[in-house]
Structure formats: structure tokens, C-alpha cells
Scaffold this motif. Structure first.
Motif, PDB file in Angstrom:
ATOM      1  N   SER A  41     -58.654 -32.445 -17.423  1.00 37.72           N
ATOM      2  CA  SER A  41     -58.762 -32.913 -16.037  1.00 37.72           C
ATOM      3  C   SER A  41     -58.619 -34.427 -15.915  1.00 37.72           C
ATOM      4  O   SER A  41     -58.339 -34.938 -14.832  1.00 37.72           O
ATOM      5  N   ASP A  42     -58.777 -35.169 -17.024  1.00 38.87           N
ATOM      6  CA  ASP A  42     -58.613 -36.623 -16.971  1.00 38.87           C
ATOM      7  C   ASP A  42     -57.201 -37.067 -17.387  1.00 38.87           C
ATOM      8  O   ASP A  42     -56.935 -38.259 -17.512  1.00 38.87           O
ATOM      9  N   ALA A  43     -56.276 -36.099 -17.557  1.00 32.95           N
ATOM     10  CA  ALA A  43     -54.890 -36.442 -17.887  1.00 32.95           C
ATOM     11  C   ALA A  43     -54.261 -37.198 -16.714  1.00 32.95           C
ATOM     12  O   ALA A  43     -54.645 -37.016 -15.553  1.00 32.95           O
ATOM     13  N   THR A  44     -53.318 -38.048 -17.022  1.00 32.70           N
ATOM     14  CA  THR A  44     -52.623 -38.825 -16.004  1.00 32.70           C
ATOM     15  C   THR A  44     -51.745 -37.922 -15.152  1.00 32.70           C
ATOM     16  O   THR A  44     -50.974 -37.119 -15.678  1.00 32.70           O
ATOM     17  N   ILE A  45     -51.844 -38.060 -13.842  1.00 32.51           N
ATOM     18  CA  ILE A  45     -51.010 -37.294 -12.916  1.00 32.51           C
ATOM     19  C   ILE A  45     -49.679 -38.019 -12.764  1.00 32.51           C
ATOM     20  O   ILE A  45     -49.653 -39.186 -12.353  1.00 32.51           O
ATOM     21  N   PRO A  46     -48.559 -37.351 -13.081  1.00 34.15           N
ATOM     22  CA  PRO A  46     -47.249 -37.981 -12.883  1.00 34.15           C
ATOM     23  C   PRO A  46     -46.848 -37.904 -11.402  1.00 34.15           C
ATOM     24  O   PRO A  46     -46.882 -36.836 -10.809  1.00 34.15           O
ATOM     25  N   PHE A  47     -46.502 -39.022 -10.810  1.00 36.03           N
ATOM     26  CA  PHE A  47     -46.132 -39.066  -9.396  1.00 36.03           C
ATOM     27  C   PHE A  47     -44.618 -39.048  -9.225  1.00 36.03           C
ATOM     28  O   PHE A  47     -43.877 -39.561 -10.062  1.00 36.03           O
ATOM     29  N   HIS A  48     -44.186 -38.470  -8.112  1.00 30.73           N
ATOM     30  CA  HIS A  48     -42.784 -38.495  -7.704  1.00 30.73           C
ATOM     31  C   HIS A  48     -42.745 -38.406  -6.181  1.00 30.73           C
ATOM     32  O   HIS A  48     -43.770 -38.149  -5.542  1.00 30.73           O
ATOM     33  N   LYS A  49     -41.582 -38.616  -5.603  1.00 30.62           N
ATOM     34  CA  LYS A  49     -41.427 -38.433  -4.157  1.00 30.62           C
ATOM     35  C   LYS A  49     -40.005 -37.992  -3.873  1.00 30.62           C
ATOM     36  O   LYS A  49     -39.096 -38.166  -4.706  1.00 30.62           O
ATOM     37  N   HIS A  50     -39.830 -37.390  -2.716  1.00 24.05           N
ATOM     38  CA  HIS A  50     -38.516 -36.923  -2.285  1.00 24.05           C
ATOM     39  C   HIS A  50     -38.500 -36.865  -0.762  1.00 24.05           C
ATOM     40  O   HIS A  50     -39.560 -36.883  -0.121  1.00 24.05           O
ATOM     41  N   ALA A  51     -37.312 -36.804  -0.205  1.00 22.58           N
ATOM     42  CA  ALA A  51     -37.151 -36.792   1.251  1.00 22.58           C
ATOM     43  C   ALA A  51     -37.595 -35.468   1.871  1.00 22.58           C
ATOM     44  O   ALA A  51     -37.818 -35.396   3.075  1.00 22.58           O
ATOM     45  N   VAL A  80     -56.700 -20.861  -6.709  1.00 26.61           N
ATOM     46  CA  VAL A  80     -55.970 -19.738  -6.118  1.00 26.61           C
ATOM     47  C   VAL A  80     -56.290 -19.621  -4.625  1.00 26.61           C
ATOM     48  O   VAL A  80     -57.447 -19.645  -4.222  1.00 26.61           O
ATOM     49  N   GLY A  81     -55.231 -19.524  -3.826  1.00 31.08           N
ATOM     50  CA  GLY A  81     -55.377 -19.375  -2.385  1.00 31.08           C
ATOM     51  C   GLY A  81     -55.363 -20.672  -1.609  1.00 31.08           C
ATOM     52  O   GLY A  81     -55.245 -20.662  -0.383  1.00 31.08           O
ATOM     53  N   ASP A  82     -55.467 -21.813  -2.302  1.00 32.34           N
ATOM     54  CA  ASP A  82     -55.424 -23.108  -1.625  1.00 32.34           C
ATOM     55  C   ASP A  82     -53.978 -23.522  -1.367  1.00 32.34           C
ATOM     56  O   ASP A  82     -53.055 -23.118  -2.092  1.00 32.34           O
ATOM     57  N   SER A  83     -53.777 -24.344  -0.333  1.00 30.34           N
ATOM     58  CA  SER A  83     -52.454 -24.836   0.038  1.00 30.34           C
ATOM     59  C   SER A  83     -52.499 -26.339   0.250  1.00 30.34           C
ATOM     60  O   SER A  83     -53.552 -26.904   0.566  1.00 30.34           O
ATOM     61  N   ILE A  84     -51.339 -26.975   0.099  1.00 26.29           N
ATOM     62  CA  ILE A  84     -51.224 -28.424   0.259  1.00 26.29           C
ATOM     63  C   ILE A  84     -49.969 -28.709   1.069  1.00 26.29           C
ATOM     64  O   ILE A  84     -48.952 -28.024   0.906  1.00 26.29           O
ATOM     65  N   TYR A  85     -50.011 -29.737   1.910  1.00 30.06           N
ATOM     66  CA  TYR A  85     -48.853 -30.213   2.663  1.00 30.06           C
ATOM     67  C   TYR A  85     -48.515 -31.624   2.185  1.00 30.06           C
ATOM     68  O   TYR A  85     -49.403 -32.475   2.097  1.00 30.06           O
ATOM     69  N   PHE A  86     -47.233 -31.858   1.887  1.00 28.31           N
ATOM     70  CA  PHE A  86     -46.761 -33.170   1.443  1.00 28.31           C
ATOM     71  C   PHE A  86     -45.748 -33.698   2.457  1.00 28.31           C
ATOM     72  O   PHE A  86     -44.674 -33.116   2.611  1.00 28.31           O
ATOM     73  N   PRO A  87     -46.064 -34.806   3.132  1.00 28.89           N
ATOM     74  CA  PRO A  87     -45.081 -35.398   4.035  1.00 28.89           C
ATOM     75  C   PRO A  87     -43.871 -35.925   3.269  1.00 28.89           C
ATOM     76  O   PRO A  87     -43.954 -36.229   2.075  1.00 28.89           O
ATOM     77  N   SER A  88     -42.784 -36.058   3.946  1.00 30.83           N
ATOM     78  CA  SER A  88     -41.553 -36.599   3.376  1.00 30.83           C
ATOM     79  C   SER A  88     -41.790 -37.998   2.821  1.00 30.83           C
ATOM     80  O   SER A  88     -42.439 -38.834   3.461  1.00 30.83           O
ATOM     81  N   ASN A  89     -41.269 -38.246   1.623  1.00 33.11           N
ATOM     82  CA  ASN A  89     -41.275 -39.564   0.979  1.00 33.11           C
ATOM     83  C   ASN A  89     -42.660 -40.112   0.624  1.00 33.11           C
ATOM     84  O   ASN A  89     -42.803 -41.314   0.402  1.00 33.11           O
ATOM     85  N   TYR A  90     -43.679 -39.259   0.546  1.00 37.55           N
ATOM     86  CA  TYR A  90     -44.983 -39.682   0.049  1.00 37.55           C
ATOM     87  C   TYR A  90     -45.067 -39.340  -1.434  1.00 37.55           C
ATOM     88  O   TYR A  90     -44.721 -38.235  -1.843  1.00 37.55           O
ATOM     89  N   GLU A  91     -45.538 -40.285  -2.233  1.00 34.71           N
ATOM     90  CA  GLU A  91     -45.701 -40.008  -3.661  1.00 34.71           C
ATOM     91  C   GLU A  91     -46.802 -38.972  -3.853  1.00 34.71           C
ATOM     92  O   GLU A  91     -47.843 -39.034  -3.195  1.00 34.71           O
ATOM     93  N   HIS A  92     -46.533 -38.028  -4.747  1.00 34.00           N
ATOM     94  CA  HIS A  92     -47.504 -36.966  -5.028  1.00 34.00           C
ATOM     95  C   HIS A  92     -47.256 -36.425  -6.425  1.00 34.00           C
ATOM     96  O   HIS A  92     -46.215 -36.682  -7.035  1.00 34.00           O
ATOM     97  N   GLY A  93     -48.219 -35.668  -6.933  1.00 31.47           N
ATOM     98  CA  GLY A  93     -48.066 -35.062  -8.249  1.00 31.47           C
ATOM     99  C   GLY A  93     -49.258 -34.182  -8.563  1.00 31.47           C
ATOM    100  O   GLY A  93     -50.229 -34.125  -7.807  1.00 31.47           O
ATOM    101  N   CYS A  94     -49.147 -33.482  -9.694  1.00 36.52           N
ATOM    102  CA  CYS A  94     -50.245 -32.605 -10.093  1.00 36.52           C
ATOM    103  C   CYS A  94     -50.260 -32.427 -11.602  1.00 36.52           C
ATOM    104  O   CYS A  94     -49.275 -32.710 -12.288  1.00 36.52           O
ATOM    105  N   ILE A  95     -51.403 -31.942 -12.075  1.00 34.33           N
ATOM    106  CA  ILE A  95     -51.519 -31.468 -13.448  1.00 34.33           C
ATOM    107  C   ILE A  95     -52.160 -30.079 -13.394  1.00 34.33           C
ATOM    108  O   ILE A  95     -53.054 -29.836 -12.579  1.00 34.33           O
ATOM    109  N   PRO A  96     -51.697 -29.165 -14.235  1.00 40.57           N
ATOM    110  CA  PRO A  96     -52.330 -27.852 -14.309  1.00 40.57           C
ATOM    111  C   PRO A  96     -53.611 -27.965 -15.130  1.00 40.57           C
ATOM    112  O   PRO A  96     -53.653 -28.666 -16.136  1.00 40.57           O
ATOM    113  N   LEU A  97     -54.654 -27.270 -14.698  1.00 38.16           N
ATOM    114  CA  LEU A  97     -55.932 -27.315 -15.406  1.00 38.16           C
ATOM    115  C   LEU A  97     -56.171 -26.078 -16.253  1.00 38.16           C
ATOM    116  O   LEU A  97     -57.099 -26.054 -17.060  1.00 38.16           O
TER     117      LEU A  97
END
Length: 115
Positions: A41-51, A80-97
Motif C-alpha cells: 500500500s506504500d508503493a508509489t502510484i504512477p500518474f498519467h493523464k489523457h484527454a 469491489v463495487g466502488d467507482s471513480i470519475y476522472f475528468p479530462s486531463n487530470y493526472e491520476h493513477g492507481c496501484i493494485p493492493l
């Protein structure tokens, strides 16, 4: 248009990630993303963005997601069952736990780079 599960294959994105395009057309795309191995859970989250505008649904497992807003970074653990919304061109990322964690990602417009 119908997309049969056996008509498209999982493709390798990186050493830990597989992706399959599920359905797409007229500006919308759904993909399945599978992470083979969980990370600490303390691994670095890699960020990216797209249009593309993106929504993500947690199909299996758990993730730590982050979205960089202009005035703060929101970090949340999702399950499980959770959802996320990412606006256009906002940096975001995730790591699997957890091993074999899976997401359904939806994009508008279609991710031509995924075809």
C-alpha cells in the motif's frame, strides 16, 4: 454491434497488467484491466493523464487510487463495487493492493491508442 468475449484477446500492457477491449463505438469504450500481482500500500502510484473522460468500476480486488486536482491530491482505497470519475486531463493513477485485482474502465471518446 455485438462484442463476443472470445473475439478479443487480453493484451499485455506491462509486466503486471493485462487489458482487453470489451466494447466500443460512437465515442464510448469499455475495457477490462487485470493486475496480476498486488503491491504494498506504500508503493508509489504512477500518474498519467489523457484527454479522455474516464470512469472506473472495481470488479475484483482492491486498489489505491489518486487524482491530482489543482489544489490537492485525493487518495482513496477502493474495493469491489466502488467507482471513480476522472475528468479530462487530470493526472491520476492507481496501484493494485491484491493479486488478480480487476477494473472496468470506460472512456469518452474511444481510446484509439487501445485499438
Amino acid at each position: 454491434m455485438f462484442f463476443k468475449g472470445n473475439e478479443t484477446e487480453l493484451g499485455r500492457v506491462d509486466d503486471n497488467t493485462l487489458r482487453k477491449n470489451l466494447a466500443y463505438g460512437d465515442g464510448l469504450m469499455n475495457t477490462l484491466v487485470i493486475f496480476e500481482h498486488g503491491l504494498a500500500s506504500d508503493a508509489t502510484i504512477p500518474f498519467h493523464k489523457h484527454a479522455h473522460v474516464q470512469t472506473t468500476y472495481v470488479l475484483k480486488g482492491a486498489f489505491k487510487f489518486a487524482i491530482k486536482y489543482p489544489d490537492h491530491t485525493d487518495v482513496q482505497e477502493v474495493h469491489v463495487g466502488d467507482s471513480i470519475y476522472f475528468p479530462s486531463n487530470y493526472e491520476h493513477g492507481c496501484i493494485p493492493l491484491e493479486d488478480d485485482s480487476q477494473l472496468i474502465d470506460s472512456f469518452n471518446p474511444v481510446r484509439e491508442d487501445f485499438l
